[in-house]
Write a protein that holds these residues in place. Sequence first.
Motif, PDB file in Angstrom:
ATOM      1  N   ASP A 442      31.888  36.384  40.933  1.00 47.76           N
ATOM      2  CA  ASP A 442      30.798  35.945  40.049  1.00 47.76           C
ATOM      3  C   ASP A 442      29.480  36.321  40.735  1.00 47.76           C
ATOM      4  O   ASP A 442      29.272  36.006  41.908  1.00 47.76           O
ATOM      5  CB  ASP A 442      30.871  34.437  39.820  1.00 47.76           C
ATOM      6  CG  ASP A 442      29.822  33.972  38.814  1.00 47.76           C
ATOM      7  OD1 ASP A 442      30.137  33.976  37.606  1.00 47.76           O
ATOM      8  OD2 ASP A 442      28.704  33.620  39.237  1.00 47.76           O
ATOM      9  N   ASP A 485      28.991  37.604  33.873  1.00 47.59           N
ATOM     10  CA  ASP A 485      28.831  38.234  35.191  1.00 47.59           C
ATOM     11  C   ASP A 485      30.067  38.002  36.053  1.00 47.59           C
ATOM     12  O   ASP A 485      29.997  37.980  37.283  1.00 47.59           O
ATOM     13  CB  ASP A 485      27.587  37.686  35.894  1.00 47.59           C
ATOM     14  CG  ASP A 485      27.632  36.171  36.065  1.00 47.59           C
ATOM     15  OD1 ASP A 485      28.509  35.534  35.461  1.00 47.59           O
ATOM     16  OD2 ASP A 485      26.789  35.625  36.807  1.00 47.59           O
ATOM     17  N   GLU A 486      31.236  37.820  35.389  1.00 43.72           N
ATOM     18  CA  GLU A 486      32.490  37.562  36.102  1.00 43.72           C
ATOM     19  C   GLU A 486      33.357  38.825  36.130  1.00 43.72           C
ATOM     20  O   GLU A 486      33.598  39.459  35.102  1.00 43.72           O
ATOM     21  CB  GLU A 486      33.269  36.433  35.429  1.00 43.72           C
ATOM     22  CG  GLU A 486      32.553  35.091  35.520  1.00 43.72           C
ATOM     23  CD  GLU A 486      33.324  33.987  34.822  1.00 43.72           C
ATOM     24  OE1 GLU A 486      33.060  32.815  35.105  1.00 43.72           O
ATOM     25  OE2 GLU A 486      34.194  34.305  33.977  1.00 43.72           O
ATOM     26  N   CYS A 526      27.014  37.984  45.487  1.00 44.77           N
ATOM     27  CA  CYS A 526      28.145  37.519  44.677  1.00 44.77           C
ATOM     28  C   CYS A 526      28.971  36.516  45.453  1.00 44.77           C
ATOM     29  O   CYS A 526      28.933  36.472  46.684  1.00 44.77           O
ATOM     30  CB  CYS A 526      29.011  38.688  44.228  1.00 44.77           C
ATOM     31  SG  CYS A 526      29.992  39.460  45.523  1.00 44.77           S
ATOM     32  N   ASP A 548      39.514  31.375  40.479  1.00 44.19           N
ATOM     33  CA  ASP A 548      38.268  30.855  39.897  1.00 44.19           C
ATOM     34  C   ASP A 548      37.825  29.600  40.646  1.00 44.19           C
ATOM     35  O   ASP A 548      36.630  29.424  40.966  1.00 44.19           O
ATOM     36  CB  ASP A 548      38.504  30.551  38.416  1.00 44.19           C
ATOM     37  CG  ASP A 548      37.224  30.169  37.695  1.00 44.19           C
ATOM     38  OD1 ASP A 548      36.133  30.517  38.181  1.00 44.19           O
ATOM     39  OD2 ASP A 548      37.300  29.521  36.627  1.00 44.19           O
TER      40      ASP A 548
END
Length: 829
Positions: A442, A485-486, A526, A548
């Motif tokens: 991310d 933005d992943e 990131c 995640d």
Amino acid sequence: MFVNIDNKESFFSYLDALPVAVVVADTSSGEIVFFSREAEHLWKREAKEVIGKKQTVLHPAYWNDKNHETFSKNVATLKTGKVVKNTQNAILRGDGTEVPVDIYANLVQKVEGREYIVGVFISIEQRVNALEELQHKNKSLEYLLDNIGGVSWEYDYIHDCFVYISKNIENILGYRADELSNLEQWFEHIHPQDQKKILLQTTKQIAQGKNHTLEYRLKKKDGTYIWILDIINVKKDENAKVIQLYGFIIDITKQKETELALKKEKEFVNSVINAIDDSIMVIGLDYSVKMMNKKAQEALEQKGRIADVHLKCYDVFHDSVNECGLEDHQCPLAKVLETKEIAKVIHLHKNSKNEDRYIEISATPLFNDEGEVESLIEIGHDITQHISLVRELEKNTALLDFKAHHDELTQLPNRTLYRDRLEMAIKKAKRAGNKFAVLFLDLDHFKEVNDSLGHAAGDKVLIDATKRLQKLIRAEDTLARLGGDEFSILFEHIKDTQSVTSLAQKILEAFNEPFSVEGNSVYIGCSIGISLFPDDGEKAEDLLKFADNAMYKAKEKGRNSFEYYTRSMTEQANRRLELEREIRAALKKQEFKLLYQPQVNAKTKTIEGVEALIRWEHPTKGIISPYEFIRFAQQSKLIIEIDNWVMQQAFEDVSAWYKEGIFDGKLSLNLATKQLENNAFMEFLQQQLKHYKFDARKLVLEILEHDTMKNPNKSIERLNKLKSLHLSLALDDFGTGYSSLTYLYKFPIDELKLDRAFVVAAQQGNPEIALAVIALAKALKLELVAEGVETKEDLDFMLEHGCYLIQGFYYSKPLSNEDMKAFLKKGIQ
């Protein structure tokens, strides 16, 4: 005529030798004196039975009764020298049967001195029978004609008149026979449009003495017309001269109407077939073209050819002398003969412009009565455009399939395709006993790029980020954009975590380099979360979820780092899910409560405002601090629902205070960043102000300093819209963020709220920041509220330096609605 014979015996012998039946009778007595052998044969009686008897024994009784004077009359006639002829008489045979005869009589005198009458009897039995048969046939024909709507007729061509018209003429035309005397009258009743043609035809045929038939319309007596078939026979004499016409007419109106209907139907079918924009041909078993529609003829004419009886189907379509047989030109006739079913083939033809045209030929067999194929109908449909569309569709389908499985901006696999590849990687790894890693990336601070520089700039960053990542992975690895933005990387065939760590470090280093956007250098960095197969899980959804979770842990640690998944992260993720469910349930069950903390003017001892503060009264966990759930709610859209509820409840409570007259100050509400960015908030706020009749001038919306500085230009735009409602804006926790004094000057705010941390620091010997904020508020002419004032020392410091608006436990802790009302009524002592 008299015959004189002297010898009777010689005379009778002569008569007996004649080949006809002869009977001789005495003229005076009427007795029979001679009965020849032929007479015996005709009457089937012997001469001895009748000789000596009256001639009446030779005839039936009814004939004698009717002709009893005939014998004497005949004798008188004969004596004048004439011959007597009696036709169609009847004789009575010995067996009782009757035979029709013609009688010729003559007188013989002086046969041995006596006078005799000689009668010659000729049988006309065959002639009469033939005549009766003919009459019977004529009657049958007339009956038949009458019943089929026909009329027989005879016409005397010499005397120009009808000599016979059967009675059915009245049923057919309404005329009596005597009303149609000649051909001229007959022609007057023929339809004007048919007269000339009929006159020419029949005149020519009669002149040539030929039998013929005519079809024409004939007017009935009532003025209507019927169609008739007139069959005309021409009779000539020995000189080949026409003397008589005879024949019959038949009413063919119904047949003609049927023919006309069929003709119209055929014309309609032909017009339909010719209107079809496909080539249609009927093909014989020898490949000959038996019929072509207009479209097929036009196609032929475009090649400079014309239709003729020698055309073959392959000649029409391919300009070839040989039948179809190649793989790309299969013969439809051959297929039909093989299967006896409809066959379809596709041929590639050239048109008049030498352009390729794809023709779909549909061949339908036509069967004879024996069930054998005798011909077929070929329909050629130009499917060139269809094939082009199919190819375009296939191309588009492939494109759509690509779009369905790839991100449009970066062209990377999307979540769907990435999930498929992840499932495939799991199957392969299980079979081979391999390991792989899932990296969840991310981009840090990407939202600020979008908000400050626009989405076009953000898109460029995403594309550049994609390029940097692609350079770091292997060909067998999969890089996907999951959304926003992943990103995620499927890193296969790893032996240990060292290679994964190395990749993660390289990614962080690559993102440490600035991105160039519209001449600006942008630093984003990131955060990376990593899960391992099979160590952390064997399901695709688990591996993504765990990576995640690890990514969020990396963000919590300060961003621009990576974290491997641990079991505790799952517990935290589950806690977040549980908390989300509980917050939604709390909103429905009204478990949230509002408390109010007064804002006091320490100089005048008046309550000038209150701040609404939310609390959660959980049914099993008791009071839950807003610090435990507000932070989580701010990461989701739940904060909007919470803010909306707080506003409605506070408007309701404070409006009631206004009506009671116990409060006239301002209401301060905290405004979350997501609410400020919510396009629907402005309308919602206006609806609530109107619904509760709340004066916007008494409303203060508090925003966090840190949130406004993420995209200061956008914040200024949104805050100005709020200011247009004439409400007040406050900058909460001022001094804890990194406000630019330039932007602070541009913000349309009305007050600053000094954070409690600086109040405490002042008592600990570090008053510099507190004094600076107080000085800044005075310089900008902003109201200043000191938060967290709890002691007398805190209050004295604020008063000493000119900060009079105080909020904190020194005056009151946050109070419920009822307690706040009591506090307002009591006032500051």
